[in-house]
Structures are given as structure tokens and as C-alpha cells.
Enzyme design. Structure first.
Site: not given
Length: 639
Positions: A337, A366, A384, A386, A388, A468, A514
Site C-alpha cells: 500500500c 512477512r 498478494q 492486491d 487499492h 471490512k 484495500h
RNA sequence: GCCUACGUAGCUCAGUCGGUAGAGCAUUUGCAUGGUAAGCAAAAGGUCACCAGUUCGAUUCUGGUCGUAGGCUCCA
């Protein structure tokens, strides 16, 4: 003579029984079969034992193993049964908690001896004896102080600790033979009902789940009223083992990990990479179609970035230590992000630019505790899917609806249809203006409604920076996996001071969302392997067709076929080895390719192939071109 | 991280009560040239995870490290 009382059943029918009858007696009035199957009951809405007596008109509903409540009671009773057996074999055993769980039960035990799998058999044998003894399970109520006295007398220190957390007043114990346990109940009537059980595994578990506390021994088990159901359950466990993505991944040569290089890091072999690539190419194409742009961002960034984003505060435990470059600290990214925000800030944005939908297959690293790593499902480096979304308050509702629709469409295409939503709302400690939370939560709620999804509400369960939706999907054998996340973020736009210029010429804070649809590519492929048991639909299958020649003379024809297929964008694999045909077919079938084609003298002369479809024993001979067309159609339709 | 178990050939696993190891499959080679789930034979393949210690001698015993597996509040 006692008076007759009226008992109303769920179907509104009424049974009359003498006042003072037990619920067990009453189930007998309804039917012998039900009386046998009955575990407990709900009397005027209150869960209770069958030994309870009724003296007034009441509503009654019988609990059997067919309901969740029934299984809960059954398994909890089985855990008492196990505890009794353990106590008989190991008198020094002290018991902590022994609840029922999603499928079965466990009991946490503190004792000197370290249990081995052989000990489980001995415990099972003792349990069988107790079942034979047909002990009545009796409820006893007493003041808390008496219970503490009792458990002190038998040195059950954990029970005393549990008791001390309970409010004063009466507590209940359940006694069967010489064994009594603190328990809210209800329980089954008699140990004879717990005929079919199996102790499955031993594990360590901290007292109250806290690693500062003493580690106890946990025994997991499962039980059923019927031997057949137990067998079915054990078969299911076998099936899960067979589908293990780590085993299939090796058998199909998809991926590996290397302990000498690092735990939780995935190596994609050619076939696994093909599968992944197929997924990713499809993913990108669909994202473009759905109004997204694709980004690429770096793998490392200066620690100052992570300070600004706040990750060095609240996410530090999951981040790797910095590396020094030219006197500055750089950190490998645990998230994408902040980079996307940096791109956002390279220009001034008008409300006319919004919404921006920026997606990236971004690989993040991670730190995960070594004990939780698991094949592809829990790793330390993963990609990911991912994205945004930056938008205005007015756009929020449509954007969320659209993300959810896109996600559900994707799941359907990938072969998953059973999906449940989990909505998590504002926790006590949070950042962001309350109105923003309300707008965001409303949009999430409406999106779920319009998608007609089953939903579970987790009030106060959201992250501190926004509410979320999580989607859980059920796989082919009924397991639920948490996959999609659609997460608002009120934190980062503030921290990075993001804005756009509104219609009014003023600066406004954009909404930021996200979202990851598949979650992580690694984990998703792992789940996909288990869902399909390695039998991927043709459009995903790394090898779509294995081509086998009967004898050397057909090698030329087979190679020609292979080249044609590659030209047409298909994924063939040839097996020209000097082995018997039976042998090559056996191997091809075990590789789970959707099609195995055999070309012998006849086929070579006639321009045909002998096609063997996965899962079918008989082969069909067809013209080569017809086979291509059939396969291409199947791929196009993603069947 | 913690608990328990485990780490022997590419894979699945035997084995060594301390004297440097074995099977099946896979691999390679030879024979066999095949018609829908294993043709026959031979060979090759191991620092017994890694590092220390005990011992005349360690794959085996002890300690440590790394890794793998199943777990670690679904709250009497």
C-alpha cells in the site's frame, strides 16, 4: 394419581404426560426411535438434560445428534468420558478445559507422563469399558464454595481457578460413576450412548492459550452415535490427507521448499509456474476489463516510508530487520500500500480522476513464527493479488458493490460457489472520523445485501483503521477458507496526507480501500490443489494433454501434434520413452492430465487420436482436429 | 516462539541394544517394439539434516542448531 400436563412439540402437536415425568419418559411417548436418539432437550427454550422432570405445561424440543447443539453436547460428553478414562489410568492427571469443537472435542490435561500415540489406544480401551458400565450421567448443583472445597479435596487446581472466575451462587457438576467434572451441561443421559469414538492426536496447548502459562497435554478426539458415521468421518480425514497440496505438489512436480535456504519460501517448478502464470495472466486480463490499472512497485523501501505509514509501529513484529544501503535503513516490504500511495502522490488528483483502481501482484515478505508455517498455505514470502481503490465518498457504494461482484464472479469461474461474508465493524479503539466509518459500513452492508450473500456480523471486530468484509469460500470437501478481504483504510490517507481537489476547488481526503480477492497466489494455489485434488480443469491444468506413442514409428506424428498444439496455445506433453504403452498410460493417468492421447499405427494412418478423458476408463477415437476443437472449447468455457 | 513427534538414496520407508547401512518405486544401461493403469534384467545412487561432546570407534548415546509434521483461549 398425578395430574396430566400438556407438552407442546415444535410441530405444534401436544402430548399429555403425568406431572413429574422426566423428559426421557416424554420422548418415549413421541417415539422409541427418538427416545434412543435423544441427547438432551430444550424446555421452554432452555437447554436441559433428559433427566429433568416436568411439572407444568411446557414447550419441548428434543435435541439429537443431527443438530449443531446435539453434536456439541455429544462431543462434550465424550470429552468427559475421555477424562474419566484418563483419570483411571493416570490418577495424577489434573484437568483444565475440555470443550467440544467444530468436529469433535479435546481435553487439556496436566500430568507427569508424556502421552504417546500408544497411550491413546489404552485410553480408548478404558473409555470402551466405561461405556459398557452404562453409567448414568447425573447433574448436581451446589454453592460455588462447596464446589471449590470438592475440587480442592481431589487437587483439581485448574478447576478451582475456573471456579474462581465464575459469579457466586450455584454451580453445576456432572457425575458419572466415580468421576465428576465442573460443567454447565447439558450432557447425555448415560455413557452407553457414547459408543463410537476415536482419539485422534496429542498436542501441546497452553493453559488459557497464553504462552506464559504452563503447557498442557491436549488430546483431540471425535465421537458419533453410530459406528458408520465414525467411519465416514475417519474416511474424510483420509481424504483430506490424500488431497494434501504438499503431497500433490510433489507428485505433480509443481513446487518445492528448501530447508537449507529458508523456511516458508516457495520455489515454483515449471509446471507449478505454468499454473500460476495461467492464473495471473487471467487475473490481469480480467482486472483490465474491470477498470483496474496494473502497477509494479519495489521490493524494498526506506524505513522512513514505514514510519510514515505507521507499519513500524503496529506491524513491526511481522517485518524483517532493516538492511543498510548508503547509510540508510531499507526494509523489505510486508505490504504494497505505501508504494501505491507514493504513486498517487506523483500528481495532483481531481475528483474527475477518481475512482482510481490500482492493482498489483505484489510479492511481500512477512515474518511468521516458525511453528505456523505450512506448505503453500502459510509462508513467509507471498504474492498478494492486491489492489487499492481511491475514491470520493459518493463513489464508495458503487465501488464496494463492484469489488464484491467482481470477487464473486471470480470465485464462480474458479469453481467455488459456496461463499459466506463476514462483516467486521468499528472496534472501540479506532482512527478516522465517525461519519466515515458509518458511510463505509453502510456501503459494505449494502453490497452484501445486493449480492444476496449469507453474512455473519462481527460487531466491533474490524481493524482500528477501518471496517471490512471477508469472504469465506467452501471447498469441494466442505472446508471453509478465508480468502477475499475488502478493507477500508482511514489511517494511511491521513498519515500520507492524501487529497484530491473537489468540485468546490478544495482539498478533500479520498476514501481508500484495500482489497485482495484470492488473498495470496501461493496460498490460493495450495487451496486450489486441494479443492481439485490436483485434477485441475483444462484451462488451468499445467499439462492439458499427454501424448503417447504406441511404438517408435509414431514419434514423428506425435511430435508434429505437439508442435501444432503449442502453436494453438495449448499445453501438451509428450511421452516418447521406450516403455510399454500400459506403463506410460498409468503414469499419465497418475499425473492427472485432463486428456491422455494415444497414437498408434491406425491413428497415424487415419489422422486420428485415441482420446482418454480423465476419470474415464474407455477411450474414444476421433479426428485430430475434432480433438483440438473439443479441448479448445472446454478451455474457453473454463469447464 | 512453546509442546510433542520426526529428519536414513530423488520418493515411500526398513534397520543399526555403538563396529560407517537396506527394500520397493524413480534414475541409467541392455534386452524386448508394444494397443489403453507397472515387460525382463543389470548397474548406479547415502557426510544416515548440520555442529559439538562422550567413546578406541557415533548414523545410533548426550547437548545445541536448522528444518518438517500436528497443535497452542472454538473459554466449566
Amino acid at each position: 394419581m398425578s395430574n396430566l400436563i400438556k407438552i407442546k412439540l415444535p410441530d405444534s402437536s401436544i402430548k399429555e404426560a403425568p406431572s413429574g415425568s422426566t423428559l426421557y419418559d416424554i420422548t418415549g411417548l413421541i417415539g422409541k426411535g427418538l427416545q434412543k436418539a435423544a441427547l438432551a432437550a430444550e424446555l421452554d427454550g432452555v437447554l436441559t438434560d433428559l433427566a429433568t422432570t416436568v411439572t407444568k405445561d411446557s414447550d419441548l424440543s428434543i435435541i439429537t445428534f443431527d443438530s449443531e447443539k446435539g453434536r456439541d453436547i455429544f462431543w462434550h460428553s465424550a470429552s468427559h468420558l475421555m477424562a474419566q478414562a484418563v483419570k483411571r489410568l493416570y490418577p495424577d492427571a489434573k484437568f483444565a478445559i475440555g470443550p467440544s469443537i467444530e468436529s469433535g472435542f479435546y481435553y487439556d490435561i496436566d500430568m507427569k507422563k508424556t502421552l504417546t500415540p500408544e497411550d491413546l489406544e489404552a485410553i480408548e480401551a478404558e473409555m470402551a469399558k466405561i461405556v459398557e458400565e452404562k453409567l448414568d450421567v447425573k447433574r448436581e448443583e451446589m454453592p460455588k464454595a462447596d464446589a471449590i472445597k470438592y475440587f480442592s479435596s481431589i487437587n483439581e487446581t485448574y478447576k478451582i481457578e475456573l471456579l474462581s472466575d465464575l459469579p457466586d451462587g450455584n454451580v453445576s457438576l456432572y457425575r458419572q460413576g466415580e468421576f465428576a467434572d465442573l460443567c454447565r451441561g447439558p450432557h447425555v443421559r448415560n455413557t452407553e450412548q457414547l459408543k463410537s469414538f476415536k482419539l485422534l492426536s496429542i498436542a501441546g496447548a497452553y493453559w488459557r492459550g497464553d504462552e506464559k502459562n504452563r503447557m498442557l497435554q491436549r488430546i483431540y478426539g471425535v465421537a458419533f452415535p453410530d459406528q458408520k458415521d465414525l467411519k465416514k468421518h475417519l474416511d474424510f480425514i483420509e481424504e483430506v490427507k490424500k488431497r494434501d497440496h504438499r503431497k500433490i505438489g510433489r507428485d505433480l512436480d509443481l513446487f518445492s521448499t528448501h530447508e537449507d535456504v529458508g523456511a516458508g519460501l516457495i520455489y515454483w517448478h515449471p509446471k507449478g509456474a505454468r499454473l500460476r502464470n495461467t492464473l495471473e495472466e487471467w487475473w490481469k486480463k480480467e482486472h483490465f476489463k474491470n477498470g483496474y490499472e496494473i502497477l509494479y512497485s519495489p521490493h524494498i523501501g526506506r524505513s522512513t516510508l514505514w514510519e510514515t505509514s505507521g507499519h513500524l509501529g503496529f506491524y513491526k513484529d511481522n517485518m524483517y530487520s532493516p538492511m543498510e544501503i548508503d547509510g540508510n535503513d531499507y526494509i523489505i516490504k510486508p505490504m504494497n500500500c505505501p508504494f501505491h500511495i507514493k504513486i498517487y502522490q506523483t500528481s495532483l488528483h481531481s475528483y474527475r480522476d477518481l475512482p482510481l483502481r490500482w492493482a498489483e501482484l505484489g510479492t511481500v515478505y512477512r515474518y511468521e513464527k516458525s511453528g505456523v508455517l505450512h506448505g503453500l498455505l502459510r509462508v513467509r514470502g507471498f504474492t498478494q493479488d492486491d489492489a487499492h481503490i481511491f475514491c470520493t465518498p459518493e463513489q464508495i457504494e458503487d465501488e464496494i458493490k463492484e469489488v464484491l461482484r467482481f470477487s464473486l464472479w471470480m470465485w464462480k469461474t474458479l469453481g467455488f460457489t459456496d461463499i459466506k461474508a463476514y462483516l467486521a465493524t468499528k472496534p472501540e479503539k479506532s482512527v478516522g472520523e465517525p461519519e466515515r466509518w458509518i458511510t463505509a459500513q453502510e456501503s459494505l452492508r449494502k453490497a452484501i445485501e445486493s449480492a444476496d450473500l449469507k453474512v455473519e456480523l462481527d460487531e466491533g471486530g474490524g481493524a482500528f483503521y477501518g471496517p471490512k468484509i471477508d469472504l469465506k469460500v467452501r471447498d469441494a470437501i466442505g472446508r471453509e477458507w478465508q480468502m477475499t478481504t475488502i478493507q477500508f483504510d482511514f489511517n494511511l490517507p491521513e498519515r500520507f496526507d492524501m487529497y484530491y481537489i473537489g468540485e468546490d476547488g478544495q482539498k478533500h481526503r479520498p476514501f481508500m480501500v484495500h482489497r485482495a480477492l484470492l488473498g495470496s497466489i501461493e496460498r490460493f494455489v495450495g487451496i486450489l490443489i486441494e479443492h481439485y485434488s490436483g485434477k485441475f480443469p483444462a484451462w488451468l491444468s499445467p499439462v492439458q494433454v499427454i501424448l503417447i506413442n504406441v511404438s517408435e514409428e509414431q514419434a514423428g506424428v506425435v511430435n508434429e501434434m505437439k508442435n501444432t498444439m503449442i502453436d494453438r496455445g495449448l499445453r501438451p506433453q509428450v511421452d516418447l520413452r521406450n516403455e510399454s504403452m500400459g506403463y506410460k498410460i498409468r503414469e499419465a493417468v497418475s499425473q492427472r492430465a485432463p486428456y491422455v492421447c494415444v497414437i498408434g499405427k491406425n491413428e497415424a494412418e487415419n489422422g486420428t487420436v485415441s482420446v482418454r478423458k480423465r476419470g474415464e476408463k474407455d477411450s474414444i477415437t476421433m479426428a485430430i482436429n475434432d480433438f483440438y476443437k473439443m479441448l479448445e472449447e472446454e478451455i474457453a468455457e473454463k469447464r
